[in-house]
Design a protein around this motif. Structure first.
Motif, PDB file in Angstrom:
ATOM      1  N   GLU A 169       0.829  -1.219   0.000  1.00 51.01           N
ATOM      2  CA  GLU A 169       0.000   0.000   0.000  1.00 51.01           C
ATOM      3  C   GLU A 169       0.856   1.259   0.000  1.00 51.01           C
ATOM      4  OE1 GLU A 169      -2.314  -0.561   3.528  1.00 51.01           O
ATOM      5  OE2 GLU A 169      -3.422  -2.277   2.696  1.00 51.01           O
ATOM      6  N   GLU A 170       1.981   1.212   0.712  1.00 49.71           N
ATOM      7  CA  GLU A 170       2.851   2.391   0.849  1.00 49.71           C
ATOM      8  C   GLU A 170       3.988   2.405  -0.165  1.00 49.71           C
ATOM      9  OE1 GLU A 170       4.035   2.304   4.946  1.00 49.71           O
ATOM     10  OE2 GLU A 170       1.979   2.560   5.679  1.00 49.71           O
ATOM     11  N   ASN A 171       3.902   1.517  -1.162  1.00 53.35           N
ATOM     12  CA  ASN A 171       4.895   1.454  -2.233  1.00 53.35           C
ATOM     13  C   ASN A 171       6.314   1.207  -1.705  1.00 53.35           C
ATOM     14  OD1 ASN A 171       5.575   1.460  -4.966  1.00 53.35           O
ATOM     15  ND2 ASN A 171       6.128   3.631  -4.925  1.00 53.35           N
ATOM     16  N   ARG A 172       6.422   0.369  -0.669  1.00 57.90           N
ATOM     17  CA  ARG A 172       7.736   0.047  -0.098  1.00 57.90           C
ATOM     18  C   ARG A 172       8.156  -1.388  -0.409  1.00 57.90           C
ATOM     19  NH1 ARG A 172       7.395  -0.745   4.897  1.00 57.90           N
ATOM     20  NH2 ARG A 172       5.188  -0.340   5.337  1.00 57.90           N
ATOM     21  N   ALA A 173       7.243  -2.192  -0.961  1.00 56.56           N
ATOM     22  CA  ALA A 173       7.501  -3.631  -1.100  1.00 56.56           C
ATOM     23  C   ALA A 173       8.201  -3.957  -2.414  1.00 56.56           C
ATOM     24  CB  ALA A 173       6.181  -4.402  -1.020  1.00 56.56           C
ATOM     25  N   LEU A 174       9.141  -4.903  -2.328  1.00 56.55           N
ATOM     26  CA  LEU A 174       9.759  -5.499  -3.511  1.00 56.55           C
ATOM     27  C   LEU A 174       9.609  -7.015  -3.408  1.00 56.55           C
ATOM     28  CD1 LEU A 174      13.137  -3.514  -3.836  1.00 56.55           C
ATOM     29  CD2 LEU A 174      11.000  -3.110  -5.091  1.00 56.55           C
ATOM     30  N   PHE A 175       9.278  -7.638  -4.527  1.00 59.83           N
ATOM     31  CA  PHE A 175       9.193  -9.105  -4.592  1.00 59.83           C
ATOM     32  C   PHE A 175      10.361  -9.638  -5.410  1.00 59.83           C
ATOM     33  CE2 PHE A 175       8.242 -12.197  -7.972  1.00 59.83           C
ATOM     34  CZ  PHE A 175       8.175 -13.355  -7.231  1.00 59.83           C
ATOM     35  N   GLY A 176      10.797 -10.820  -5.038  1.00 60.19           N
ATOM     36  CA  GLY A 176      11.793 -11.495  -5.868  1.00 60.19           C
ATOM     37  C   GLY A 176      11.960 -12.938  -5.462  1.00 60.19           C
ATOM     38  N   THR A 177      12.511 -13.733  -6.384  1.00 57.28           N
ATOM     39  CA  THR A 177      13.013 -15.047  -6.017  1.00 57.28           C
ATOM     40  C   THR A 177      14.400 -14.820  -5.409  1.00 57.28           C
ATOM     41  OG1 THR A 177      13.478 -15.268  -8.391  1.00 57.28           O
ATOM     42  CG2 THR A 177      11.614 -16.490  -7.525  1.00 57.28           C
ATOM     43  N   ILE A 178      15.059 -15.866  -4.960  1.00 56.33           N
ATOM     44  CA  ILE A 178      16.302 -15.708  -4.189  1.00 56.33           C
ATOM     45  C   ILE A 178      17.367 -14.932  -4.967  1.00 56.33           C
ATOM     46  CG2 ILE A 178      18.234 -16.975  -3.147  1.00 56.33           C
ATOM     47  CD1 ILE A 178      15.703 -17.038  -1.433  1.00 56.33           C
ATOM     48  N   ASP A 179      17.447 -15.124  -6.279  1.00 55.95           N
ATOM     49  CA  ASP A 179      18.425 -14.377  -7.093  1.00 55.95           C
ATOM     50  C   ASP A 179      18.214 -12.873  -6.956  1.00 55.95           C
ATOM     51  OD1 ASP A 179      15.992 -15.178  -8.527  1.00 55.95           O
ATOM     52  OD2 ASP A 179      16.756 -13.916 -10.133  1.00 55.95           O
ATOM     53  N   SER A 180      16.946 -12.435  -7.014  1.00 58.18           N
ATOM     54  CA  SER A 180      16.640 -10.996  -6.922  1.00 58.18           C
ATOM     55  C   SER A 180      17.033 -10.431  -5.562  1.00 58.18           C
ATOM     56  CB  SER A 180      15.144 -10.759  -7.153  1.00 58.18           C
ATOM     57  OG  SER A 180      14.763 -11.180  -8.426  1.00 58.18           O
ATOM     58  N   TRP A 181      16.682 -11.170  -4.510  1.00 52.70           N
ATOM     59  CA  TRP A 181      17.025 -10.747  -3.149  1.00 52.70           C
ATOM     60  C   TRP A 181      18.546 -10.608  -2.993  1.00 52.70           C
ATOM     61  CZ3 TRP A 181      16.433  -8.555   1.307  1.00 52.70           C
ATOM     62  CH2 TRP A 181      17.089  -9.005   2.451  1.00 52.70           C
ATOM     63  N   LEU A 182      19.287 -11.589  -3.507  1.00 50.71           N
ATOM     64  CA  LEU A 182      20.748 -11.547  -3.370  1.00 50.71           C
ATOM     65  C   LEU A 182      21.360 -10.431  -4.203  1.00 50.71           C
ATOM     66  CD1 LEU A 182      21.698 -15.357  -3.387  1.00 50.71           C
ATOM     67  CD2 LEU A 182      21.491 -13.822  -1.422  1.00 50.71           C
ATOM     68  N   ILE A 183      20.961 -10.311  -5.470  1.00 43.69           N
ATOM     69  CA  ILE A 183      21.566  -9.290  -6.338  1.00 43.69           C
ATOM     70  C   ILE A 183      21.245  -7.889  -5.809  1.00 43.69           C
ATOM     71  CG2 ILE A 183      21.527  -8.269  -8.662  1.00 43.69           C
ATOM     72  CD1 ILE A 183      21.185 -11.153  -9.753  1.00 43.69           C
ATOM     73  N   TRP A 184      19.994  -7.665  -5.376  1.00 46.96           N
ATOM     74  CA  TRP A 184      19.624  -6.357  -4.817  1.00 46.96           C
ATOM     75  C   TRP A 184      20.491  -6.047  -3.590  1.00 46.96           C
ATOM     76  CZ3 TRP A 184      17.469  -4.617  -0.132  1.00 46.96           C
ATOM     77  CH2 TRP A 184      16.952  -3.318  -0.141  1.00 46.96           C
ATOM     78  N   SER A 185      20.661  -7.032  -2.719  1.00 51.76           N
ATOM     79  CA  SER A 185      21.431  -6.820  -1.485  1.00 51.76           C
ATOM     80  C   SER A 185      22.918  -6.630  -1.778  1.00 51.76           C
ATOM     81  CB  SER A 185      21.235  -8.014  -0.542  1.00 51.76           C
ATOM     82  OG  SER A 185      19.869  -8.181  -0.207  1.00 51.76           O
ATOM     83  N   LEU A 186      23.488  -7.477  -2.644  1.00 54.38           N
ATOM     84  CA  LEU A 186      24.930  -7.436  -2.929  1.00 54.38           C
ATOM     85  C   LEU A 186      25.334  -6.185  -3.700  1.00 54.38           C
ATOM     86  CD1 LEU A 186      25.478 -11.181  -3.969  1.00 54.38           C
ATOM     87  CD2 LEU A 186      26.094 -10.139  -1.782  1.00 54.38           C
ATOM     88  N   THR A 187      24.387  -5.602  -4.465  1.00 53.55           N
ATOM     89  CA  THR A 187      24.714  -4.404  -5.258  1.00 53.55           C
ATOM     90  C   THR A 187      24.360  -3.108  -4.532  1.00 53.55           C
ATOM     91  OG1 THR A 187      22.579  -4.559  -6.407  1.00 53.55           O
ATOM     92  CG2 THR A 187      24.482  -5.592  -7.488  1.00 53.55           C
ATOM     93  N   GLY A 188      24.117  -3.193  -3.229  1.00 54.79           N
ATOM     94  CA  GLY A 188      23.915  -1.965  -2.463  1.00 54.79           C
ATOM     95  C   GLY A 188      22.675  -1.936  -1.603  1.00 54.79           C
ATOM     96  N   GLY A 189      21.688  -2.793  -1.895  1.00 54.69           N
ATOM     97  CA  GLY A 189      20.480  -2.809  -1.061  1.00 54.69           C
ATOM     98  C   GLY A 189      19.780  -1.471  -1.061  1.00 54.69           C
ATOM     99  N   VAL A 190      19.546  -0.918   0.126  1.00 57.83           N
ATOM    100  CA  VAL A 190      18.821   0.356   0.232  1.00 57.83           C
ATOM    101  C   VAL A 190      19.592   1.497  -0.420  1.00 57.83           C
ATOM    102  CG1 VAL A 190      17.556  -0.297   2.317  1.00 57.83           C
ATOM    103  CG2 VAL A 190      19.801   0.793   2.541  1.00 57.83           C
ATOM    104  N   ASN A 191      20.879   1.310  -0.634  1.00 56.01           N
ATOM    105  CA  ASN A 191      21.705   2.343  -1.275  1.00 56.01           C
ATOM    106  C   ASN A 191      21.930   2.009  -2.757  1.00 56.01           C
ATOM    107  OD1 ASN A 191      22.180   3.868   1.168  1.00 56.01           O
ATOM    108  ND2 ASN A 191      23.488   2.168   1.825  1.00 56.01           N
TER     109      ASN A 191
END
Length: 553
Positions: A169-191
């Protein structure tokens, strides 16, 4: 001396292999495909209720960082300079579903693992809305409507977890399979983390059109999934972003493949008709069908095999999926306690060399291909007073082989040309008894590479071959020759067929155990929900009681 060694090695490529049971990081020489070093960490699985299977996304991410750091330390001890690592590929357990907060980087719930069954009633309700003469879900995705795939897991999270609902509802959510979670986190995450997936992983969500290679609006509306939470879909071989922390900071992540596609690449099955079978937590037989989608008439899936570059063509595959393979060994260790380590299964089986008429159908999560029967549950049958833990161990190994025979038969019928041999890989292939059993039950040779880490190798090949990296050539003349070990059938065809037909009889007895309510409801009827161990223990209690009553000591 060390300088000379570094000069000989040339460019290296790393691979994250994040599986259901463990995480590994492996480093390969891009010119020879030699495995130089690796580190492995086992991952916990949580079973909060009957049929539910979860994992902690933060534990998975931490395990990746740990494996990278430990492998880099080992390379240092070998006098190998980690600055030679020019790229990293990611291979992952597919379908497992994560939703996280893009502002905090925190997961909003545990990851729902591909084996999880809580969505069975969701599947049943959705199936009623698909016209019998127009199964648009299967025609667009290549997949049957099943608890196995991500869309229904995501639907459950949106329906049942308030934190997920609020974040959407607040446009804060991201969905992914494990690859998406890892790549998002390893490439900076919130940054500035990169929210993406590749075509192979996207094709396992049931939201992806495998013909147009895009998220499908009609499918998203059918499952009521907001498209803005989905990752960008990229090819399996391109630079997604750079590592932002740790020993390999600044190294590009440039390969991404679902684990079974990665194994297909690692086995170098680049030609139409080439196939491989991977023995991991589950068992997965994939056959490359080239640039055409082949739809199965015999219970197999149609899936994206790989797309090795933004401008490269997509390849498709037929897939036979077995839910429980290596997981049955872990179950014997963790639930029944008849072995202390997974390696002991071979020793137990070797002691007897037969199951002595005992058959084990490990349908802990229902039956996948070729049955797609969610009502099935695990059974051990054919027990006598003579049966002991060695026979059950042998039957567990046979179960893996029989399930492979079923999906191989289906693939042969769909393709029309029977496989003359089976290429295999995965952790279980180190078990020589299993490999010989497999050759006997299939009645064709089983061929195993001397370096079994083909899943990680495939991810490394995709990463090293990416545009802008270019340290790994995928041209046929440049691919390294692989040493193979071969297992020939050692029993006659008639005996093989008798054992297989008895197995199929056991499978029929496993079907229909769950008949009223699904695990999602939290209140299945008592016998439908009792674990397999209950029936074994009950049988033993009745047996001991009968001996006591009859005066047998």
């Amino acid at each position: 001396m060390a300088a000379a060694k570094k000069a000989v090695l040339g460019p290296l490529v790393g691979a994250v292999d994040q599986g259901t049971s463990s995480t590994r990081f492996l480093v390969f020489n891009s010119k020879t495909a030699e495995l130089l070093s690796h580190h492995q960490v086992e991952i916990k699985q949580e079973f909060p209720r009957e049929g539910w299977v979860e994992q902690d996304p933060k534990e998975i991410l931490q395990s990746v960082y740990e494996c990278i750091e430990k492998t880099c330390e080992k390379l240092g001890q070998l006098n190998i300079d980690i600055s030679n690592i020019k790229a990293i590929g990611v291979s992952n357990q597919r379908e497992t579903t994560v939703v996280w907060d893009k502002l905090t980087g925190e997961p909003l719930y545990n990851a729902l693992v591909w084996l999880d069954l809580r969505t069975q009633s969701t599947v049943e309700n959705l199936s009623k809305r698909i016209p019998g003469n127009n199964n648009f879900v299967k025609s667009k995705t290549g997949l049957p409507l099943s608890t196995y795939f991500s869309a229904v897991k995501l639907r459950w999270l949106l329906d049942n977890v308030r934190k997920v609902q609020k974040a959407v509802e607040e446009n804060r959510a991201l969905f992914g399979t494990i690859d998406s979670w890892l790549i998002w986190s390893l490439t900076g995450g919130v940054n500035g983390g990169v929210h993406c997936t590749d075509v192979t992983n996207a094709s396992r969500t049931m939201l992806f059109n495998i013909h147009s290679l895009e998220w499908d609006k009609e499918l998203c509306e059918f499952f009521e999934i907001p498209m803005e939470i989905l990752p960008n879909v990229r090819s399996s071989s391109e630079i997604y972003g750079l590592m932002k922390a740790g020993a390999l900071e600044g190294v590009p992540i440039s390969g991404c493949l679902g684990d079974q596609s990665a194994a297909l690449v690692g086995q170098m099955c680049f030609q139409d008709g080439q196939a491989k079978n991977t023995y991991g937590t589950g068992c997965f037989l994939l056959c490359n069908t080239g640039h055409k989608c082949v739809f199965s008439e015999h219970g197999l899936l149609t899936t994206v095999a790989y797309k090795l570059g933004r401008d490269k063509p997509v390849y498709y595959a037929l897939e036979g999926s077995v839910a429980i393979a290596g997981a049955v060994i872990r179950w014997l260790r963790d639930n029944l306690g008849i072995i202390k380590s997974s390696e002991e299964i071979e020793k137990l089986a070797k002691e007897v060399g037969t199951s002595y008429g005992c058959y084990f159908v490990p349908a802990f999560s229902g039956l996948y291909a070729p049955y797609w029967e969610p009502s099935a549950r695990g059974i051990i049958c054919g027990l006598t007073q003579f049966t002991n833990k060695c026979h059950i161990a042998f039957a567990a190994l046979e179960a893996v082989c029989f399930q492979t025979r079923e999906i191989l038969d289906a693939m042969n019928r769909d393709c029309g040309i029977p496989l003359s041999h089976l290429q295999v890989d995965g952790g279980m292939t180190s078990n020589k008894i299993l490999m010989q059993l497999q050759a006997d039950i299939l009645y064709i040779p089983v061929v195993k590479p001397s370096m079994p880490e083909t899943t990680a190798l495939g991810a490394a090949m995709a990463a090293g071959a990416a545009e802008g990296v270019g340290v790994w050539s995928l041209e046929p003349e440049d691919l390294s020759a692989v040493t193979m070990e071969r297992f020939e059938p050692q029993i006659n065809a008639e005996e093989s067929e008798i054992r297989y037909s008895t197995w199929k009889k056991a499978v029929m007895k496993s079907i229909g155990w769950v008949t009223t309510q699904s695990p999602e409801s939290g209140d299945p009827s008592i016998f439908c929900s009792l674990p397999l161990g209950f029936f074994i223990v009950s049988s033993m209690v009745m047996f001991i009681g009968a001996r006591y009553i009859s005066g047998i000591p």
